[in-house]
Design a protein around this motif. Structure first.
Motif, PDB file in Angstrom:
ATOM      1  N   THR A 391       0.797  -1.209   0.000  1.00 59.50           N
ATOM      2  CA  THR A 391       0.000   0.000   0.000  1.00 59.50           C
ATOM      3  C   THR A 391       0.837   1.270   0.000  1.00 59.50           C
ATOM      4  OG1 THR A 391      -1.694  -1.177   1.197  1.00 59.50           O
ATOM      5  CG2 THR A 391      -1.800   1.205   1.256  1.00 59.50           C
ATOM      6  N   ARG A 397      -4.536  -0.421  -3.317  1.00 63.76           N
ATOM      7  CA  ARG A 397      -4.325  -1.809  -3.684  1.00 63.76           C
ATOM      8  C   ARG A 397      -4.336  -1.974  -5.190  1.00 63.76           C
ATOM      9  NH1 ARG A 397      -6.527  -6.159  -6.701  1.00 63.76           N
ATOM     10  NH2 ARG A 397      -5.646  -8.052  -5.851  1.00 63.76           N
ATOM     11  N   TYR A 776     -17.611  -7.845   6.458  1.00 61.16           N
ATOM     12  CA  TYR A 776     -17.432  -8.108   5.022  1.00 61.16           C
ATOM     13  C   TYR A 776     -17.878  -9.523   4.671  1.00 61.16           C
ATOM     14  CZ  TYR A 776     -15.226  -8.858   0.488  1.00 61.16           C
ATOM     15  OH  TYR A 776     -14.998  -9.170  -0.835  1.00 61.16           O
ATOM     16  N   ASN A 787     -11.773   0.702   6.069  1.00 61.67           N
ATOM     17  CA  ASN A 787     -11.973   0.610   4.628  1.00 61.67           C
ATOM     18  C   ASN A 787     -11.502  -0.754   4.189  1.00 61.67           C
ATOM     19  OD1 ASN A 787     -12.531   1.249   1.952  1.00 61.67           O
ATOM     20  ND2 ASN A 787     -10.460   2.060   1.612  1.00 61.67           N
ATOM     21  N   ILE A 789     -10.889  -3.439   1.187  1.00 59.90           N
ATOM     22  CA  ILE A 789     -10.650  -3.505  -0.252  1.00 59.90           C
ATOM     23  C   ILE A 789     -10.612  -4.970  -0.656  1.00 59.90           C
ATOM     24  CG2 ILE A 789      -9.049  -2.897  -2.111  1.00 59.90           C
ATOM     25  CD1 ILE A 789      -8.060  -0.658  -0.190  1.00 59.90           C
ATOM     26  N   ASP A 791     -10.063  -8.360  -2.895  1.00 61.65           N
ATOM     27  CA  ASP A 791      -9.040  -8.879  -3.784  1.00 61.65           C
ATOM     28  C   ASP A 791      -9.658  -9.166  -5.151  1.00 61.65           C
ATOM     29  OD1 ASP A 791      -6.633  -9.881  -4.722  1.00 61.65           O
ATOM     30  OD2 ASP A 791      -6.263 -11.052  -2.921  1.00 61.65           O
ATOM     31  N   GLN A 808      -7.960  -1.250   5.862  1.00 62.41           N
ATOM     32  CA  GLN A 808      -7.294   0.002   6.229  1.00 62.41           C
ATOM     33  C   GLN A 808      -7.933   0.596   7.484  1.00 62.41           C
ATOM     34  OE1 GLN A 808      -7.964   2.346   2.672  1.00 62.41           O
ATOM     35  NE2 GLN A 808      -5.869   2.006   1.982  1.00 62.41           N
TER      36      GLN A 808
END
Length: 999
Positions: A391, A397, A776, A787, A789, A791, A808
């Motif tokens: 990062t 990412r 998630y 946050n 992100i 893959d 994050q």
């Protein structure tokens, strides 16, 4: 290590633990300023426990650097930073740091002659500032005093867990030299040491002394391939317990032979560690989204390269739907065997000059200058062309970028296009087709209009890392009496550390895109590429950093009046210091997400602050057997923080032979430059079953209970924990207290035990990832402050919800950390006859509790486990660490045997197990080793012989019984063992011989 005082002592003050008394105290009774105080006293008069390690102790043990001696302290535990971490991806590569009480490197203050030192420019785990132990000039060290108590009331920030004070020799006369060479039993990692010291003048008699010293030390790298199994291989299938063997990592992920279960799948994840070197390609449609067939050798005639072994899938393996993209023959290369480094190559040299002059009236001035250079280097693996680039600032990412429509940012794999075209202004053309290009000679599917996804490594580009640290230091001290009862001291120091980090063999992403787009790199025959092409693809990355400190302090101390137990002493002082760091990122993305390197972290920081301080200490011997000590310090930072740190200590001696002592104090740790102002940093955490739930895993045909059957994409994946700095952090605050007893039952036999309890509040931390991960994977909204992100999707399950790539979050003051334990020490010395003396000394530390309490009231306990996994780099928190040193002196001959004990631990960590608990072996997914890693003991033997008054010859046998560390497949930073628990024992039986001359 056992800190053995000089052996000439016939009488020991029973009020001080055996490890805290020096010959200077015992033989002369001279009052000196000891660590943790501004008043003149002997170590026998302190209320805090102090360990003293002398230069003679190091010689007796066979330890040839002060850095190693400090690392072996029993109170050093948990998140210590050893030189071996440099070869295993440490953020602070090239450095070594101590961590008392398991509270991290930033909670232990390291001083030189009572003065602060400049920070290492790179931060531990990209967050914690510390002093590099490699900058200590070994040959002029008189002793190391280790205050095992909070000391912010004397020194200010960072002295929460304790203080390590390296004290240099006051004067040296004559000439001395040393030559030494060593090697391990297997003929690996030879090391050499040379030193020369000379001085003249006597401060007391001549009014001056001047001495100079220089040394050179070098040690070759130790490679995994030099060690026996299982330390020399990624393949764990030979590690078995009760018929259950470890995982065969599988083709393209590091083992030479397939496991008993056969082929485990052709790795298509974006984790670079899973790729062997040989290039494989698979046909995909022109948009690089739909598979058109299996992977195959890009160059079938060459087959497996760079020592990799072919493996042909059985009919059943080839027909398995999970292997739908696998080629019939795969290549397996053991990256650990071929490229793994256990310990880096070390080279240190430096010099010091010190002058001391008596100015009259008892006033003395000394000026010292030091220069030390330390180079640490190691080689890595072949360069990757497909990975997550860690990062940075602008783009959090991305997977491999390859430019052009089939290779847009975020595409899963590098794809060789159908056509190649010349670059325009150094960049790929937006459109490359039959009208302006030619069929790609690297793409065997080009004629069919298909792109070729490619995996593999650049076989003739080997990663190389080197840190070159140059430290410059100058210090001035003037001290002496003002009157019969009052003394003064003025200190000034300036120190700078310049660090150059050179990284070679890493692929620059945009240049990879360029050579793919114009076809200038020959993927079919990579060894046919010119050196110029390789240099273009992987330009050297050189990053210069530096840190500075400039400080001055002054104090006066003396007696006010007599109390029943002695004089009431008062000391007051003030100090100012300026400290700064400028450590630019080695891999920023300010120029765009592709204008950087694969793999290299983006960490970088800078900052400057000035600190103004005032402090005082009062020592009141209320009665002959009761002494009370009060001290306090106020610090004000130009960055906006301030702190007041008080301390109270009591020493109670009811009768000769028994002393009871205790302290209470408050302290603080200032937010580091990296925590307050740094680029985002990323550390990767291995996926475990606890991260997921059955509903999510059902998309991949498995459950939490059958996690080992999940696709490699899930089971062998990792997510990046990205930490964002915060300029609004408050200092961490601590409250600590100690209570101890020192008992002398017999003459020259001393026993001591001290209890410590440290509570640190507002601990700076990254918020737990669990809320974000649970949300998630449960399909819920991501909580505020995070946050997540995703893959790139798994090619075999393109419609499933992708795994997490990065989480994050910003640093916060949130947690409460507790460290509680006991220190034990014992010493006995006996005259067995004329010129025969036997001394036995032991010390041990026991961690009762090391835990973190979170804002919601939940608590994680780490003692006896691999936790705090994130803080300790997985090296864990063994409950016991100790050593036992025995020395026999017979005239000119001396023999010392030392046993070092490092406790075992459970393969669990509550900060990694989710809902798991300490002791549940939750980090071991398969029972191929014991849940509890056993304890580890090494024995060192050292002998010396004084040929005459001027010449001494010595021989050291380290790890006499060739006891290699116990198997630990979980801890990272080493292969199948714990680098902190294993220490230098991983070298096996080693020999060292040398000679000293004095004139």
């Amino acid at each position: 290590m056992a800190a053995t005082p000089a052996l000439a002592q016939d009488t020991q003050d029973p009020s001080v633990a055996p490890e805290t008394q020096t010959a200077e105290d015992a033989d002369t009774g001279e009052n000196i300023v000891v660590t943790g105080s501004i008043l003149r006293r002997s170590t026998a008069d302190t209320v805090s426990p102090i360990t003293v390690v002398t230069a003679d102790d190091l010689d007796a043990r066979g330890i040839n650097t002060t850095q190693e001696a400090i690392q072996r302290l029993s109170s050093n535990n948990g998140p210590a930073l050893t030189n071996s971490f440099s070869a295993n991806g440490a953020f602070a590569a090239g450095a070594s740091a101590v961590s008392l009480r398991g509270l991290s490197t930033s909670s232990t203050l390291v001083l030189f002659d009572g003065m602060r030192a400049s920070y290492y420019p790179l931060a531990d785990d990209a967050t914690r500032n510390f002093v590099d132990l490699n900058t200590i000039p070994d040959d002029i060290v008189e002793r190391v005093e280790v205050l095992r108590d909070g000391a912010s009331s004397t020194y200010g920030a960072d002295a929460i867990a304790g203080v390590v004070n390296v004290i240099t020799k006051r004067e040296i006369t004559g000439i001395s030299a040393r030559a030494e060479a060593g090697i391990d039993e297997r003929g690996n990692s030879p090391n050499y040491r040379l030193s020369l010291t000379g001085g003249f003048g006597d401060v007391e008699g001549d009014g001056y002394n001047v001495y100079a010293s220089g040394f050179y030390y070098t040690q070759d790298a130790l490679f995994n391939g030099d060690l026996p199994y299982p330390y020399n291989s990624q393949n764990q299938s030979g590690i078995c317990l009760d018929g259950v063997c470890g995982p065969q990592v599988g083709p393209n992920s590091g083992s030479i032979n397939p496991s008993s279960q056969g082929f485990e799948g052709f790795s298509l994840t974006s984790d670079r560690r899973l790729f062997a070197t040989t290039f494989f390609v698979a046909p995909y449609d022109a948009s690089n989204t739909t598979s058109q067939g299996r992977y195959q050798f890009l160059n079938p005639a060459a087959g497996c390269i760079t020592g990799e072994t072919p493996y042909t899938l059985s009919a059943a393996e080839f027909a398995d739907p999970d292997n739908a993209l696998s080629p019939r023959t795969v290549c397996q290369g053991d990256l650990v065997t071929q490229y793994g480094v256990v310990s880096p190559e070390l080279e240190r040299f430096g010099g010091a000059i010190k002058g001391t002059i008596a100015l009259g009236g008892g006033i003395e001035a000394s000026l010292v200058g030091n220069y030390l250079q330390s180079k640490v280097s190691y080689t890595g693996e072949p360069a990757t062309i497909r990975a997550n680039a860690n990062t940075g600032i602008m783009f959090p990412r991305f997977s491999t970028f390859t430019g052009g429509p089939p290779n847009a940012p975020g595409s899963f794999a590098l794809a060789l296009p159908v056509y190649v075209c010349p670059l325009v202004n150094g960049m790929p053309q937006a459109t490359c087709d039959a009208t302006n290009g030619t069929l790609n000679p690297n793409n065997p599917f080009a004629a069919q209009g298909q792109v070729a996804r490619i995996i593999g490594r650049i076989p003739n580009l080997i990663e190389y890392n080197e840190t070159l640290s140059r430290t410059y230091r100058g210090a001035l001290t003037i001290s002496g009496p003002i009157s019969d009862n009052w003394n003064f001291a003025v200190d000034a120091v300036g120190m700078r550390t310049d660090l150059r980090r050179t990284q070679e063999g890493y692929v620059y992403i945009q240049r990879l895109l360029n050579v793919v787009a114009d076809g200038s790199y020959n993927f079919v025959d990579p060894f046919a590429n010119s050196q110029a092409t390789l240099d273009y693809l992987s330009p050297d990355n050189v990053t210069d950093s530096h840190s500075d400190i400039y400080a001055a302090s002054a104090n006066i101390s003396g007696s006010l009046f007599e109390l029943p137990g002695g004089p009431l002493q008062l000391g007051v002082g003030a100090a100012i210091r300026n400290e700064s760091i400028d450590a630019p990122s080695a891999n920023d993305d300010f120029a765009g997400p592709t204008e950087r390197y694969f793999v290299l972290n983006a960490f970088g920081t800078s900052g400057e602050r000035t600190v103004y301080s005032a402090f005082a200490e009062l020592d009141a011997p209320i009665l002959e057997w009761v002494d009370v000590n009060l001290s306090g310090r106020y610090d004000n930072y130009s960055s906006g923080q301030d702190a007041f740190s008080p301390k109270v200590g009591v020493r109670f001696r009811p009768f000769d032979g028994l002393t009871v002592r205790g302290t209470w104090s408050r302290g603080f740790r200032i937010p580091s430059f990296a925590e307050a102002n740094a680029l985002p940093t990323t550390g990767f955490v291995t996926n475990t079953a606890a991260l997921f739930n059955d509903t999510y895993l059902a998309q991949y045909g498995c459950t939490v209970a059958t996690f080992n059957a999940c696709p490699t994409y899930i089971r062998a994946g990792a997510y990046g924990q990205t930490t964002l700095a915060s300029p609004d952090l408050d200092p961490e605050r601590s409250t600590s207290w100690t209570a101890g007893i020192v008992f002398e039952p017999l003459r020259n036999v001393t026993l001591a035990v001290d209890y410590y309890n440290i509570k640190k509040t507002g601990a700076i931390t990254t918020p737990s990832n669990s809320p974000a991960l649970i949300a998630y994977y449960s399909g819920q909204a991501i909580p505020e402050g995070y946050n997540v992100i995703a893959d790139a999707p798994d090619a075999q399950f393109p419609n499933a919800t992708p795994r997490v790539a990065f989480v994050q979050s910003s640093l916060i003051n949130a947690n409460t950390i507790r460290s509680e334990g006991l220190d034990f020490a014992a010493r006995a010395s006996f005259d067995l006859g004329p010129d025969i003396r036997f001394t036995s000394s032991a010390e041990a530390s026991y961690i009762i509790n090391l835990s973190t309490e979170f804002p919601d009231g939940s608590v994680e306990s780490y003692e006896g486990t691999l936790g705090n996994f994130n803080l300790t780099a997985g090296s864990g928190t063994p409950e016991w660490h100790g050593s036992w040193q025995n020395t026999l002196e017979m005239g000119a001959w001396t023999l010392t045997a030392t046993a070092e004990y490092f406790d075992g631990y459970n393969l669990s960590a509550e900060d990694q197990n989710g809902a798991g608990t300490s002791g549940d072996c939750g980090l071991l997914s398969e029972a191929f080793v014991e849940c509890d890693v056993p304890s580890y003991v090494t024995v060192d033997l050292s002998t010396s012989f004084d040929v005459n008054d001027n010449f001494t010859f010595y021989v050291n046998v380290l790890n006499v019984f060739d006891n290699l560390p116990p198997i630990d497949p979980i801890t990272y930073g080493a292969n199948n063992y714990n680098p902190v628990q294993g220490g230098t024992g991983i070298f096996g039986r080693s020999f060292r011989a040398g000679a000293k001359v004095n004139f």
